[in-house]
Design a protein around this motif. Structure first.
Motif, PDB file in Angstrom:
ATOM      1  N   LEU A 197      -9.890  -4.595  -4.820  1.00 38.41           N
ATOM      2  CA  LEU A 197      -9.774  -3.118  -4.526  1.00 38.41           C
ATOM      3  C   LEU A 197     -10.623  -3.057  -3.067  1.00 38.41           C
ATOM      4  N   VAL A 198     -10.310  -2.098  -2.298  1.00 39.66           N
ATOM      5  CA  VAL A 198     -10.759  -1.910  -1.023  1.00 39.66           C
ATOM      6  C   VAL A 198     -11.334  -0.329  -1.219  1.00 39.66           C
ATOM      7  N   ASN A 199     -12.644  -0.565  -1.335  1.00 37.84           N
ATOM      8  CA  ASN A 199     -13.318   0.820  -1.783  1.00 37.84           C
ATOM      9  C   ASN A 199     -14.792   1.046  -1.162  1.00 37.84           C
ATOM     10  N   SER A 200     -15.140   0.228  -0.094  1.00 36.17           N
ATOM     11  CA  SER A 200     -16.219   0.411   0.379  1.00 36.17           C
ATOM     12  C   SER A 200     -16.930   1.910   0.697  1.00 36.17           C
ATOM     13  N   THR A 201     -15.605   2.583   1.268  1.00 38.87           N
ATOM     14  CA  THR A 201     -15.921   4.144   1.723  1.00 38.87           C
ATOM     15  C   THR A 201     -14.490   4.656   1.102  1.00 38.87           C
TER      16      THR A 201
ATOM     17  N   GLU B 197     -11.781   4.533   3.624  1.00 35.36           N
ATOM     18  CA  GLU B 197     -11.354   3.219   3.774  1.00 35.36           C
ATOM     19  C   GLU B 197     -10.370   2.977   2.516  1.00 35.36           C
ATOM     20  N   GLU B 198     -10.601   3.533   1.556  1.00 41.26           N
ATOM     21  CA  GLU B 198      -9.858   3.467   0.162  1.00 41.26           C
ATOM     22  C   GLU B 198      -8.561   4.356   0.473  1.00 41.26           C
ATOM     23  N   THR B 199      -8.848   5.395   0.897  1.00 39.34           N
ATOM     24  CA  THR B 199      -7.809   6.325   1.126  1.00 39.34           C
ATOM     25  C   THR B 199      -6.531   5.546   2.201  1.00 39.34           C
ATOM     26  N   LYS B 200      -7.177   5.075   3.316  1.00 34.50           N
ATOM     27  CA  LYS B 200      -6.278   4.349   4.293  1.00 34.50           C
ATOM     28  C   LYS B 200      -5.644   3.258   3.507  1.00 34.50           C
ATOM     29  N   GLN B 201      -6.125   2.338   2.528  1.00 34.71           N
ATOM     30  CA  GLN B 201      -5.525   1.280   1.919  1.00 34.71           C
ATOM     31  C   GLN B 201      -4.404   2.050   1.010  1.00 34.71           C
ATOM     32  N   VAL B 202      -4.769   2.942   0.464  1.00 33.73           N
ATOM     33  CA  VAL B 202      -3.782   3.651  -0.548  1.00 33.73           C
ATOM     34  C   VAL B 202      -2.469   4.041   0.505  1.00 33.73           C
ATOM     35  N   MET B 203      -2.801   4.818   1.635  1.00 32.43           N
ATOM     36  CA  MET B 203      -1.592   5.209   2.416  1.00 32.43           C
ATOM     37  C   MET B 203      -0.817   4.140   2.944  1.00 32.43           C
ATOM     38  N   GLU B 204      -1.696   2.852   3.364  1.00 33.74           N
ATOM     39  CA  GLU B 204      -0.690   1.735   3.914  1.00 33.74           C
ATOM     40  C   GLU B 204       0.077   0.846   2.767  1.00 33.74           C
ATOM     41  N   ASN B 205      -0.402   1.244   1.390  1.00 37.71           N
ATOM     42  CA  ASN B 205       0.382   0.979   0.465  1.00 37.71           C
ATOM     43  C   ASN B 205       1.640   1.365   0.263  1.00 37.71           C
ATOM     44  N   MET B 206       1.390   2.966   0.305  1.00 42.07           N
ATOM     45  CA  MET B 206       2.603   3.737   0.220  1.00 42.07           C
ATOM     46  C   MET B 206       3.438   3.523   1.381  1.00 42.07           C
ATOM     47  N   LYS B 207       3.001   3.433   2.505  1.00 41.49           N
ATOM     48  CA  LYS B 207       3.993   3.162   3.648  1.00 41.49           C
ATOM     49  C   LYS B 207       4.773   1.871   3.357  1.00 41.49           C
ATOM     50  N   ALA B 208       4.355   0.901   2.804  1.00 44.95           N
ATOM     51  CA  ALA B 208       4.814  -0.242   2.603  1.00 44.95           C
ATOM     52  C   ALA B 208       6.130  -0.087   1.557  1.00 44.95           C
ATOM     53  N   VAL B 209       5.687   0.684   0.677  1.00 40.52           N
ATOM     54  CA  VAL B 209       6.764   0.914  -0.399  1.00 40.52           C
ATOM     55  C   VAL B 209       7.967   1.570   0.287  1.00 40.52           C
ATOM     56  N   LEU B 210       7.591   2.865   0.924  1.00 35.75           N
ATOM     57  CA  LEU B 210       8.561   3.551   1.701  1.00 35.75           C
ATOM     58  C   LEU B 210       9.457   2.570   2.516  1.00 35.75           C
ATOM     59  N   GLN B 211       8.720   1.887   3.274  1.00 36.50           N
ATOM     60  CA  GLN B 211       9.622   0.986   4.268  1.00 36.50           C
ATOM     61  C   GLN B 211      10.481   0.066   3.515  1.00 36.50           C
TER      62      GLN B 211
ATOM     63  N   LYS C  40      -8.251   1.311 -12.823  1.00 34.70           N
ATOM     64  CA  LYS C  40      -9.518   0.527 -12.358  1.00 34.70           C
ATOM     65  C   LYS C  40     -10.821   1.282 -11.865  1.00 34.70           C
ATOM     66  N   PHE C  41     -10.760   2.582 -12.268  1.00 35.65           N
ATOM     67  CA  PHE C  41     -11.809   3.686 -11.860  1.00 35.65           C
ATOM     68  C   PHE C  41     -11.884   3.997 -10.433  1.00 35.65           C
ATOM     69  N   VAL C  42     -10.731   4.035  -9.748  1.00 39.84           N
ATOM     70  CA  VAL C  42     -10.951   3.940  -8.066  1.00 39.84           C
ATOM     71  C   VAL C  42     -10.874   5.444  -7.956  1.00 39.84           C
ATOM     72  N   ASN C  43     -11.156   5.845  -6.723  1.00 39.21           N
ATOM     73  CA  ASN C  43     -11.499   7.110  -6.238  1.00 39.21           C
ATOM     74  C   ASN C  43     -10.429   8.030  -6.048  1.00 39.21           C
ATOM     75  N   VAL C  44      -9.144   7.325  -5.753  1.00 37.86           N
ATOM     76  CA  VAL C  44      -8.074   8.176  -5.346  1.00 37.86           C
ATOM     77  C   VAL C  44      -7.032   7.372  -5.667  1.00 37.86           C
ATOM     78  N   GLU C  45      -5.606   8.254  -5.916  1.00 36.13           N
ATOM     79  CA  GLU C  45      -4.443   7.860  -6.432  1.00 36.13           C
ATOM     80  C   GLU C  45      -3.469   8.592  -5.736  1.00 36.13           C
ATOM     81  N   ILE C  46      -2.494   8.117  -5.013  1.00 34.78           N
ATOM     82  CA  ILE C  46      -1.460   9.171  -4.601  1.00 34.78           C
ATOM     83  C   ILE C  46       0.156   8.490  -4.869  1.00 34.78           C
TER      84      ILE C  46
END
Length: 126
Positions: free
Chosen positions: A42-46, A49-63, A114-120
């Motif tokens: 998990l990438v969730n120190s802030t 940072e957590e939201t950026k990882q979510v968006m990068e993951n989404m970018k990979a799926v879109l691509q 996984k008790f994360v703070n954001v899911e998109i």
């Protein structure tokens, strides 16, 4: 006909689902959380940072499906604490053109995987 979309550049599903399904010209993505696909951690120190990882993951799926954020017509954002809305929105907004940004809802929920703070999740159309 539906086509299953999966990429190693986003976290592997942690249940009986796929990263996305392409039905005709419409892509339906599963929710992404801030798991680094390279490490599985998990990438969730802030929250930013957590939201950026979510968006990068989404970018990979879109691509992987041949889409971009410009093709996204609808997003759903689930957050654990509405007090994080502004920070999440700041990062999320950097991935879209404000004039053509998709429709969206943002909902505070009791818990996320996984008790994360954001899911998109997103829906995109070509």
């Amino acid at each position: 006909m539906k086509k299953i979309i999966n990429t190693p550049n986003a976290p592997a599903p942690i249940g009986p689902y796929n990263q996305a399904v392409l039905a005709g010209n419409t892509l339906y993505t599963s929710g992404q959380i801030a798991i680094n696909p390279s490490t599985g951690e998990l990438v969730n120190s802030t929250i930013k940072e957590e939201t950026k990882q979510v968006m990068e993951n989404m970018k990979a799926v879109l691509q992987q499906a041949g889409f971009t954020f410009e093709d996204v017509v609808k997003t759903s954002i689930f957050i654990a604490d509405m007090n994080d809305f502004a920070k999440i929105n700041d990062v999320y907004g950097s991935y879209f053109n404000s004039e053509t940004a998709p429709a969206r809802e943002t909902v505070e929920v009791a818990n996320l995987p996984k008790f994360v703070n954001v899911e998109i999740s997103m829906i995109a159309i070509k």
